[in-house]
Design an enzyme around this catalytic site. Structure first.
Site, mmCIF file in Angstrom:
data_model
loop_
_atom_site.group_PDB
_atom_site.id
_atom_site.type_symbol
_atom_site.label_atom_id
_atom_site.label_comp_id
_atom_site.label_asym_id
_atom_site.label_seq_id
_atom_site.Cartn_x
_atom_site.Cartn_y
_atom_site.Cartn_z
ATOM 1 N N ARG A 147 9.102 -28.576 -8.070
ATOM 2 C CA ARG A 147 7.785 -28.802 -7.474
ATOM 3 C C ARG A 147 7.983 -29.130 -6.007
ATOM 4 O O ARG A 147 8.818 -29.978 -5.671
ATOM 5 C CB ARG A 147 7.105 -29.968 -8.192
ATOM 6 C CG ARG A 147 5.731 -30.275 -7.680
ATOM 7 C CD ARG A 147 5.157 -31.521 -8.330
ATOM 8 N NE ARG A 147 5.258 -32.643 -7.428
ATOM 9 C CZ ARG A 147 4.453 -33.709 -7.445
ATOM 10 N NH1 ARG A 147 3.496 -33.799 -8.351
ATOM 11 N NH2 ARG A 147 4.612 -34.692 -6.595
ATOM 12 N N TYR A 159 -0.099 -36.668 -0.048
ATOM 13 C CA TYR A 159 0.307 -36.967 -1.419
ATOM 14 C C TYR A 159 1.680 -36.352 -1.724
ATOM 15 O O TYR A 159 1.973 -35.228 -1.327
ATOM 16 C CB TYR A 159 -0.715 -36.415 -2.434
ATOM 17 C CG TYR A 159 -0.101 -36.293 -3.799
ATOM 18 C CD1 TYR A 159 0.085 -37.425 -4.585
ATOM 19 C CD2 TYR A 159 0.392 -35.074 -4.263
ATOM 20 C CE1 TYR A 159 0.723 -37.347 -5.803
ATOM 21 C CE2 TYR A 159 1.031 -34.979 -5.489
ATOM 22 C CZ TYR A 159 1.193 -36.115 -6.254
ATOM 23 O OH TYR A 159 1.843 -36.040 -7.450
ATOM 24 N N ASP A 210 1.363 -29.360 -6.673
ATOM 25 C CA ASP A 210 0.321 -30.243 -7.205
ATOM 26 C C ASP A 210 -0.736 -30.487 -6.121
ATOM 27 O O ASP A 210 -0.419 -31.021 -5.059
ATOM 28 C CB ASP A 210 0.976 -31.581 -7.616
ATOM 29 C CG ASP A 210 0.045 -32.495 -8.390
ATOM 30 O OD1 ASP A 210 -1.171 -32.217 -8.431
ATOM 31 O OD2 ASP A 210 0.548 -33.485 -8.967
ATOM 32 N N HIS A 212 -3.323 -32.421 -6.634
ATOM 33 C CA HIS A 212 -3.762 -33.808 -6.864
ATOM 34 C C HIS A 212 -5.259 -33.995 -6.648
ATOM 35 O O HIS A 212 -5.701 -34.934 -5.972
ATOM 36 C CB HIS A 212 -2.945 -34.772 -6.002
ATOM 37 C CG HIS A 212 -2.488 -35.976 -6.760
ATOM 38 N ND1 HIS A 212 -3.006 -37.219 -6.566
ATOM 39 C CD2 HIS A 212 -1.563 -36.120 -7.733
ATOM 40 C CE1 HIS A 212 -2.419 -38.083 -7.375
ATOM 41 N NE2 HIS A 212 -1.545 -37.435 -8.106
ATOM 42 N N GLU A 236 -1.194 -27.161 -9.844
ATOM 43 C CA GLU A 236 -1.627 -28.262 -10.719
ATOM 44 C C GLU A 236 -2.794 -29.046 -10.123
ATOM 45 O O GLU A 236 -2.845 -29.258 -8.911
ATOM 46 C CB GLU A 236 -0.416 -29.191 -10.898
ATOM 47 C CG GLU A 236 -0.732 -30.503 -11.559
ATOM 48 C CD GLU A 236 0.499 -31.406 -11.608
ATOM 49 O OE1 GLU A 236 1.631 -30.914 -11.428
ATOM 50 O OE2 GLU A 236 0.315 -32.614 -11.807
ATOM 51 N N GLU A 262 -2.978 -34.409 -16.643
ATOM 52 C CA GLU A 262 -2.227 -35.673 -16.668
ATOM 53 C C GLU A 262 -3.147 -36.889 -16.793
ATOM 54 O O GLU A 262 -2.707 -37.942 -17.234
ATOM 55 C CB GLU A 262 -1.310 -35.803 -15.442
ATOM 56 C CG GLU A 262 -2.048 -35.962 -14.136
ATOM 57 C CD GLU A 262 -1.131 -36.029 -12.928
ATOM 58 O OE1 GLU A 262 -0.108 -35.337 -12.904
ATOM 59 O OE2 GLU A 262 -1.452 -36.782 -11.992
ATOM 60 N N ARG A 283 -1.319 -30.493 -19.361
ATOM 61 C CA ARG A 283 -0.367 -31.487 -18.861
ATOM 62 C C ARG A 283 -0.474 -32.845 -19.538
ATOM 63 O O ARG A 283 0.066 -33.830 -19.058
ATOM 64 C CB ARG A 283 -0.595 -31.676 -17.354
ATOM 65 C CG ARG A 283 -0.392 -30.426 -16.560
ATOM 66 C CD ARG A 283 0.774 -30.495 -15.646
ATOM 67 N NE ARG A 283 0.861 -31.683 -14.858
ATOM 68 C CZ ARG A 283 1.904 -32.520 -14.868
ATOM 69 N NH1 ARG A 283 2.938 -32.294 -15.657
ATOM 70 N NH2 ARG A 283 1.930 -33.578 -14.079
ATOM 71 N N GLU A 339 7.812 -32.061 -16.871
ATOM 72 C CA GLU A 339 8.044 -32.704 -15.568
ATOM 73 C C GLU A 339 9.125 -33.776 -15.729
ATOM 74 O O GLU A 339 9.149 -34.505 -16.719
ATOM 75 C CB GLU A 339 6.744 -33.356 -15.082
ATOM 76 C CG GLU A 339 6.884 -34.052 -13.740
ATOM 77 C CD GLU A 339 5.570 -34.697 -13.267
ATOM 78 O OE1 GLU A 339 4.698 -34.957 -14.110
ATOM 79 O OE2 GLU A 339 5.451 -34.928 -12.057
ATOM 80 N N TRP A 402 -7.724 -39.435 -4.345
ATOM 81 C CA TRP A 402 -6.331 -39.593 -3.918
ATOM 82 C C TRP A 402 -5.471 -38.554 -4.630
ATOM 83 O O TRP A 402 -5.629 -38.273 -5.792
ATOM 84 C CB TRP A 402 -5.782 -40.997 -4.252
ATOM 85 C CG TRP A 402 -4.323 -41.036 -3.913
ATOM 86 C CD1 TRP A 402 -3.752 -41.004 -2.673
ATOM 87 C CD2 TRP A 402 -3.231 -41.047 -4.844
ATOM 88 N NE1 TRP A 402 -2.389 -40.997 -2.772
ATOM 89 C CE2 TRP A 402 -2.032 -41.008 -4.095
ATOM 90 C CE3 TRP A 402 -3.154 -41.063 -6.241
ATOM 91 C CZ2 TRP A 402 -0.764 -41.008 -4.687
ATOM 92 C CZ3 TRP A 402 -1.909 -41.065 -6.834
ATOM 93 C CH2 TRP A 402 -0.724 -41.032 -6.056
HETATM 94 C C1 GCO Z 1 2.509 -35.902 -11.184
HETATM 95 C C2 GCO Z 1 1.460 -36.900 -10.868
HETATM 96 C C3 GCO Z 1 1.956 -38.232 -10.454
HETATM 97 C C4 GCO Z 1 0.781 -39.191 -10.372
HETATM 98 C C5 GCO Z 1 1.162 -40.506 -10.939
HETATM 99 C C6 GCO Z 1 0.041 -41.516 -10.864
HETATM 100 O O1 GCO Z 1 2.193 -34.740 -11.147
HETATM 101 O O2 GCO Z 1 3.622 -36.315 -11.465
HETATM 102 O O3 GCO Z 1 0.445 -36.357 -10.083
HETATM 103 O O4 GCO Z 1 2.730 -38.179 -9.299
HETATM 104 O O5 GCO Z 1 0.326 -39.321 -9.083
HETATM 105 O O6 GCO Z 1 1.552 -40.313 -12.262
HETATM 106 O O7 GCO Z 1 0.407 -42.680 -11.500
HETATM 107 MG MG MG Z 2 0.184 -34.368 -10.906
#
Ligand code: GCO
Ligand code: MG
Length: 402
Positions: A147, A159, A210, A212, A236, A262, A283, A339, A402
């Site tokens: 990633r 991020y 990602d 995010h 992602e 996630e 995920r 991951e 975020w």
């Molecule tokens: C990922 C996630 C993490 C989250 C974290 C928040 O893809 O691994 O986005 O980096 O930000 O799990 O607690």
């Molecule tokens: Mg993520």
């Protein structure tokens, strides 16, 4: 057989973890993870005040019944706190059952579907050049999938950009750090990053990214389309998924594979995404989604629509979740990828485990159960420390994701 005690252990070997240990009258115990990053103590209270008293005296072999009891019996269903508490109980009970059977957990689930679990690591850098170098280091370590996240010109704290090379830890402040986000700068930059990565390393490795939850659906479609020449394994969390239907818009515009989940807690968060084939990878993982009992139902449902798994594996999920996820991954027929963000040495010492990395794959061990334990006296040396995830605002001060 009876449960005689259930204890919550909170420890902070570099970051906070919440662990449930269930003991039985036959001397066998099981361990489950209940960590909810930045909201840990809410789950501690849920477990200690509302779950543990109902467990004492129950037969630990009745995993399904206990799951249904905690899910239906609360009346208030779903949500990250509830489902993490249920996951901790569920995983501890599967651990006990597998230990009683003398089997590694994957065997109890139905046996191996594969020899190893392909994982992706996190390469990140403060700028494009550093990120390209970081990806190279992961290739040198043997990773097949990486990633890539990078600092973006004009965005101070993007991020996914850590301070070290291996361990990225976003929850690092006693109150949430405020970051500033700008979608235009990000969208102009990301295709350049992947162009450089493919130029530098070719197309033999899987690359992932990602978003995010930062983009709107139409922006997500635009990014997916722009990244098509670089053949990503997945894009992602490219837009928030509370409104599952919004992924239709993304899908209409790009063939870049999409991954999400996630932050999902139950199948209901993913049902429309899966049955309308709006995503390629789900995920959700063990700790976030009510444990193995629920996650394997999600995976079976997803398999009907050729959606594969891609368990969340950030460092805020303890080695207990990682170990359990690896047993799940070793068994699940519609596996995609796992991951793998490495834990620190301190964390690994508190949670001794038998999984190991080799040539881009993680391998579970043959220890009966999920193969992860907790060293309680070591854990006691690291008391809880408040730590929050950052928040994000746009340049004009509005709150963003975020
Ligand atoms: C990922 C996630 C993490 C989250 C974290 C928040 O893809 O691994 O986005 O980096 O930000 O799990 O607690
Ligand atoms: Mg993520």
């Amino acid at each position: 057989m009876k449960i005689i005690s259930a204890r919550v252990i909170v420890t902070c070997p570099g970051r906070n973890f919440v662990t449930l240990k269930i003991e039985t009258d036959q001397g066998v115990y099981g361990i489950g993870d209940a960590t909810l990053n930045g909201r840990e103590l809410a789950v501690v209270s849920y477990l200690e005040d509302h779950v543990v008293p109902t467990l004492i005296g129950k037969d630990p072999r009745r995993i399904e019944d206990i799951w249904q009891y905690l899910y239906r019996g609360a009346y208030w269903r779903r949500g990250p706190v509830t489902m993490r508490a249920i996951a901790a109980v569920d995983v501890a009970l599967w651990d006990i059952k597998a230990k009683m059977a003398g089997m590694p957990l994957y065997d109890l689930l139905g046996g191996r579907s594969r020899d190893g679990v392909m994982v992706y690591g996190h390469a990140n850098g403060a700028d494009l050049g550093q990120t390209v170098d970081a990806v190279g280091r992961y290739i040198d370590m043997g990773y097949k999938a990486i990633r890539a996240q990078s600092g973006v010109p004009g965005i101070a704290m993007a991020y996914g950009v850590g301070r070290g090379t291996l361990h990225y830890e976003p929850a690092d402040a006693e109150l949430p750090t405020e970051t500033v986000w700008d979608t235009t700068k990000y969208l102009n930059f990301v295709p350049k990053l992947f162009e450089k990565l493919r130029d530098a390393y070719g197309f033999d490795h899987h690359l992932l990214h990602d978003g995010h939850h930062r983009l709107t659906p139409i922006e997500a479609g635009r990014l997916g389309k722009a990244l098509e020449p670089y053949s990503l394994f997945w894009l992602e969390d490219i837009t928030p998924a509370e409104n599952q239907e919004s992924f239709k818009l993304v899908r209409q515009h790009t063939t870049t594979p999409l991954a999400v989940g996630e932050i999902f807690n139950t199948i209901w968060d993913a049902k429309d995404l899966i049955q309308n084939q709006l995503i390629d990878y789900i995920r959700m993982t063990i700790v976030g989604s009510g444990g193995l009992t629920h996650l394997r139902r999600v995976a079976d449902f997803a398999s009907l629509y050729q959606v594969r798994t891609g368990c969340h594996g950030a460092t805020d999920l303890s080695p207990v979740t990682m170990g359990t996820a690896l047993h799940f991954d070793t068994w699940v027929p519609n596996f995609g990828i796992q991951e793998y963000m490495r834990h620190t040495e301190e964390t690994d010492a508190v949670f001794p485990h038998d999984y190991r990395f080799e040539d881009g794959f993680l391998h579970v061990g043959e220890t009966p159960g999920h193969g992860v334990d907790i060293d309680e006296s070591l854990a006691a040396r690291y008391p809880y420390k408040p730590a929050y995830l950052p928040v994000a605002r746009l340049e004009d001060g509005s709150m963003w994701n975020w």
